[in-house]
Design a protein around this motif. Structure first.
Motif, PDB file in Angstrom:
ATOM      1  N   LEU A  63     -38.071  31.160 -74.899  1.00 48.73           N
ATOM      2  CA  LEU A  63     -37.930  31.629 -76.283  1.00 48.73           C
ATOM      3  C   LEU A  63     -38.916  30.625 -77.110  1.00 48.73           C
ATOM      4  O   LEU A  63     -39.688  31.120 -78.069  1.00 48.73           O
ATOM      5  N   LEU A  64     -39.367  29.273 -76.767  1.00 48.84           N
ATOM      6  CA  LEU A  64     -40.102  28.871 -77.213  1.00 48.84           C
ATOM      7  C   LEU A  64     -41.477  29.070 -77.121  1.00 48.84           C
ATOM      8  O   LEU A  64     -42.560  29.047 -77.989  1.00 48.84           O
ATOM      9  N   SER A  65     -41.848  29.700 -75.922  1.00 47.50           N
ATOM     10  CA  SER A  65     -43.293  30.175 -75.794  1.00 47.50           C
ATOM     11  C   SER A  65     -43.417  31.540 -76.475  1.00 47.50           C
ATOM     12  O   SER A  65     -44.565  31.769 -76.950  1.00 47.50           O
ATOM     13  N   CYS A  66     -42.433  32.264 -76.576  1.00 50.32           N
ATOM     14  CA  CYS A  66     -42.485  33.536 -77.517  1.00 50.32           C
ATOM     15  C   CYS A  66     -42.878  33.218 -78.895  1.00 50.32           C
ATOM     16  O   CYS A  66     -43.464  33.657 -79.537  1.00 50.32           O
ATOM     17  N   MET A  67     -42.134  32.150 -79.481  1.00 47.90           N
ATOM     18  CA  MET A  67     -42.257  31.574 -80.621  1.00 47.90           C
ATOM     19  C   MET A  67     -43.870  31.285 -81.105  1.00 47.90           C
ATOM     20  O   MET A  67     -44.401  31.497 -82.020  1.00 47.90           O
ATOM     21  N   ILE A  68     -44.610  30.390 -80.076  1.00 43.11           N
ATOM     22  CA  ILE A  68     -45.848  29.964 -80.001  1.00 43.11           C
ATOM     23  C   ILE A  68     -46.792  31.113 -80.242  1.00 43.11           C
ATOM     24  O   ILE A  68     -47.680  31.171 -81.007  1.00 43.11           O
ATOM     25  N   GLN A  69     -46.672  31.898 -79.361  1.00 48.30           N
ATOM     26  CA  GLN A  69     -47.574  32.945 -79.203  1.00 48.30           C
ATOM     27  C   GLN A  69     -47.550  34.070 -80.556  1.00 48.30           C
ATOM     28  O   GLN A  69     -48.401  34.539 -81.047  1.00 48.30           O
ATOM     29  N   GLU A  70     -46.110  34.185 -81.178  1.00 51.34           N
ATOM     30  CA  GLU A  70     -46.166  34.922 -82.213  1.00 51.34           C
ATOM     31  C   GLU A  70     -46.862  34.402 -83.296  1.00 51.34           C
ATOM     32  O   GLU A  70     -47.708  34.811 -84.326  1.00 51.34           O
ATOM     33  N   VAL A  71     -46.654  32.784 -83.528  1.00 53.13           N
ATOM     34  CA  VAL A  71     -47.489  32.090 -84.652  1.00 53.13           C
ATOM     35  C   VAL A  71     -48.756  32.449 -84.489  1.00 53.13           C
ATOM     36  O   VAL A  71     -49.715  32.408 -85.278  1.00 53.13           O
ATOM     37  N   GLY A  72     -49.192  32.065 -82.938  1.00 50.04           N
ATOM     38  CA  GLY A  72     -50.871  32.146 -82.913  1.00 50.04           C
ATOM     39  C   GLY A  72     -51.487  33.582 -83.163  1.00 50.04           C
ATOM     40  O   GLY A  72     -52.263  33.505 -83.540  1.00 50.04           O
ATOM     41  N   ALA A  73     -50.394  34.574 -82.806  1.00 47.71           N
ATOM     42  CA  ALA A  73     -51.014  35.773 -83.348  1.00 47.71           C
ATOM     43  C   ALA A  73     -51.385  36.027 -84.752  1.00 47.71           C
ATOM     44  O   ALA A  73     -52.088  36.986 -85.184  1.00 47.71           O
ATOM     45  N   GLU A  74     -50.602  35.198 -85.622  1.00 50.25           N
ATOM     46  CA  GLU A  74     -50.596  35.220 -86.795  1.00 50.25           C
ATOM     47  C   GLU A  74     -52.071  34.502 -87.469  1.00 50.25           C
ATOM     48  O   GLU A  74     -52.214  34.607 -88.582  1.00 50.25           O
ATOM     49  N   MET A  75     -52.692  34.008 -86.641  1.00 46.79           N
ATOM     50  CA  MET A  75     -53.987  33.013 -86.937  1.00 46.79           C
ATOM     51  C   MET A  75     -55.393  33.742 -86.297  1.00 46.79           C
ATOM     52  O   MET A  75     -55.324  34.143 -85.391  1.00 46.79           O
ATOM     53  N   LYS A  76     -56.484  33.818 -87.450  1.00 47.95           N
ATOM     54  CA  LYS A  76     -57.503  34.233 -86.742  1.00 47.95           C
ATOM     55  C   LYS A  76     -58.886  33.289 -87.445  1.00 47.95           C
ATOM     56  O   LYS A  76     -58.931  33.438 -88.616  1.00 47.95           O
ATOM     57  N   LEU A  77     -59.665  33.268 -86.640  1.00 45.78           N
ATOM     58  CA  LEU A  77     -61.042  32.727 -87.071  1.00 45.78           C
ATOM     59  C   LEU A  77     -62.140  33.631 -86.636  1.00 45.78           C
ATOM     60  O   LEU A  77     -62.575  34.058 -85.636  1.00 45.78           O
ATOM     61  N   SER A  78     -62.954  34.341 -87.737  1.00 46.73           N
ATOM     62  CA  SER A  78     -64.061  35.050 -87.652  1.00 46.73           C
ATOM     63  C   SER A  78     -65.420  34.734 -88.326  1.00 46.73           C
ATOM     64  O   SER A  78     -65.087  33.810 -89.530  1.00 46.73           O
ATOM     65  N   PRO A  79     -66.430  34.734 -87.999  1.00 46.82           N
ATOM     66  CA  PRO A  79     -66.729  35.577 -86.445  1.00 46.82           C
ATOM     67  C   PRO A  79     -66.512  34.444 -85.465  1.00 46.82           C
ATOM     68  O   PRO A  79     -66.726  33.327 -85.634  1.00 46.82           O
ATOM     69  N   GLU A  80     -66.503  35.077 -84.314  1.00 47.26           N
ATOM     70  CA  GLU A  80     -66.137  34.149 -83.205  1.00 47.26           C
ATOM     71  C   GLU A  80     -67.528  33.569 -82.699  1.00 47.26           C
ATOM     72  O   GLU A  80     -67.436  32.297 -82.160  1.00 47.26           O
ATOM     73  N   GLU A  81     -68.879  34.112 -82.998  1.00 49.06           N
ATOM     74  CA  GLU A  81     -70.053  33.704 -82.764  1.00 49.06           C
ATOM     75  C   GLU A  81     -70.924  34.041 -84.100  1.00 49.06           C
ATOM     76  O   GLU A  81     -70.833  35.150 -84.386  1.00 49.06           O
TER      77      GLU A  81
END
Length: 356
Positions: free
Chosen positions: A10-28
């Motif tokens: 359950l903890l790993s699923c929560m981390i993945q869900e939070v991580g999916a909510e964050m984005k940095l662009s452009p990657e390069e």
């Protein structure tokens, strides 16, 4: 054991869900030195408190969720919230330098982080050595191009009349100079088939359009083989020949006229001197008149007159004498004799000479 495994899952699923909510662009991102680099960090998690921007793992800017951007010492670093997407923050780095390239990190404290790559390139210059070339058709012309002061090593290629040249037709050599800058040199030999523009181009990935340098290759044979140019050349040649012939004819006419005048003057002088030297010729013979049997001379002879004429500068022309009539009437003869007798009687010192 089963309960612990379930909690970890359950903890790993929560981390993945939070991580999916964050984005940095452009990657390069690749920019030229001196340009501005921008990155956007977005998240759907509104529970974050502090956002930190790092350049090569060194914090350079901090954003508080409630108060906004905290003051920074570097004026080239700034951030602002996106007007189109509330919650998204745009990080800007002005006047980029080579030392700025590396990792750019957006860190949501105690939540997640994202990292992008920044590359800074340097634009140099490109030049084709030498001026425009003039060659004969069928000969080869060698061109040299140099691209200096680039980072990283630039790509260099040739174009002839807007047509790319195969890489197998020219050679390239590269060397690295101070400050990690590259200099690329290339030689290209062009067979002179027709007049054309020879262009050398150099570029790096950050350039939207490559830098170029060009020269003009002129083939001499084209001027001779072109039909229109040949017609014009023949017309000009014919015109010049006609003008030269006309000039020669004018010169010949002037010389001929002067020669005839000199010959005529020489003939008249020869007749004059021959009559003056002989002393036996009369005025009537010189002037083309006829002999007058009724005229007798009481004064000097013709020879004396000729000597007087010569001493006076030979200015008198016998052709100006008027022809005398061939027959003189007796009355005219008697009158002239009477006048002559009266004149002799009146004065012995005065003598009148009448020349006819």
């Amino acid at each position: 054991m089963g309960i612990l495994s379930l909690l970890a899952f359950l903890l790993s699923c929560m981390i993945q869900e939070v991580g999916a909510e964050m984005k940095l662009s452009p990657e390069e991102l690749t920019v030229l030195r001196g340009e501005e680099a921008q990155f956007t960090c977005s998240t759907s998690n509104i529970q974050w408190a502090v956002m930190t921007w790092q350049l090569n793992q060194i914090p350079i800017l901090t954003i508080h969720n409630e108060t906004g951007v905290l003051p920074v010492a570097n004026p080239d670093v700034s951030a602002k919230e996106s007007p189109d997407s509330p919650g998204d923050w745009v990080f800007s780095l002005k006047n980029t330098e080579r030392q700025h390239q590396g990792e750019v990190t957006c860190n949501l404290q105690d939540i997640d982080r994202r990292t992008a790559s920044l590359s800074v390139q340097e634009k140099g210059n490109v030049k084709v050595f030498g001026d425009n070339k003039l060659v004969l058709k069928g000969e080869s012309a060698l061109f040299e191009c140099q691209a200096a002061g680039w980072y990283p090593e630039p790509s260099l290629h040739w174009r002839v009349d807007d047509k790319p040249v195969s890489q197998g037709e020219y050679n390239i050599s590269s060397e690295e100079s101070g400050k990690d800058l590259f200099t690329v040199t290339s030689f290209h030999s062009v067979m002179a088939a027709k007049s054309s523009h020879v262009v050398c181009l150099a570029s790096v990935s950050a350039l939207t359009r490559p830098l170029n340098s060009s020269v003009r290759l002129t083939v001499v044979a084209e001027v001779v083989q072109d039909g229109d140019d040949c017609t014009v050349l023949l017309a000009v040649t014919a015109l010049l020949a006609a003008l030269l012939l006309l000039l020669l004819l004018c010169i010949a006419a002037v010389l001929c006229y002067r020669q005839r005048r000199q010959a005529k003057s020489s003939t008249q002088e020869a007749i004059w001197f021959s009559q003056s030297g002989s002393g036996g010729g009369s005025v009537a013979e010189a002037t083309g008149g006829q002999f007058n049997p009724g005229y007798t001379s009481e004064g000097p002879t013709d020879a004396v007159y000729n000597e007087l004429f010569i001493e006076a500068g030979r200015t008198m022309d016998f052709a100006t004498f008027t022809k005398v009539p061939d027959v003189v009437s007796s009355s005219s003869w008697s009158e002239s004799q009477t006048q002559a007798s009266l004149s002799e009687e009146s004065s012995n010192n005065v003598r009148r000479i009448t020349t006819v």
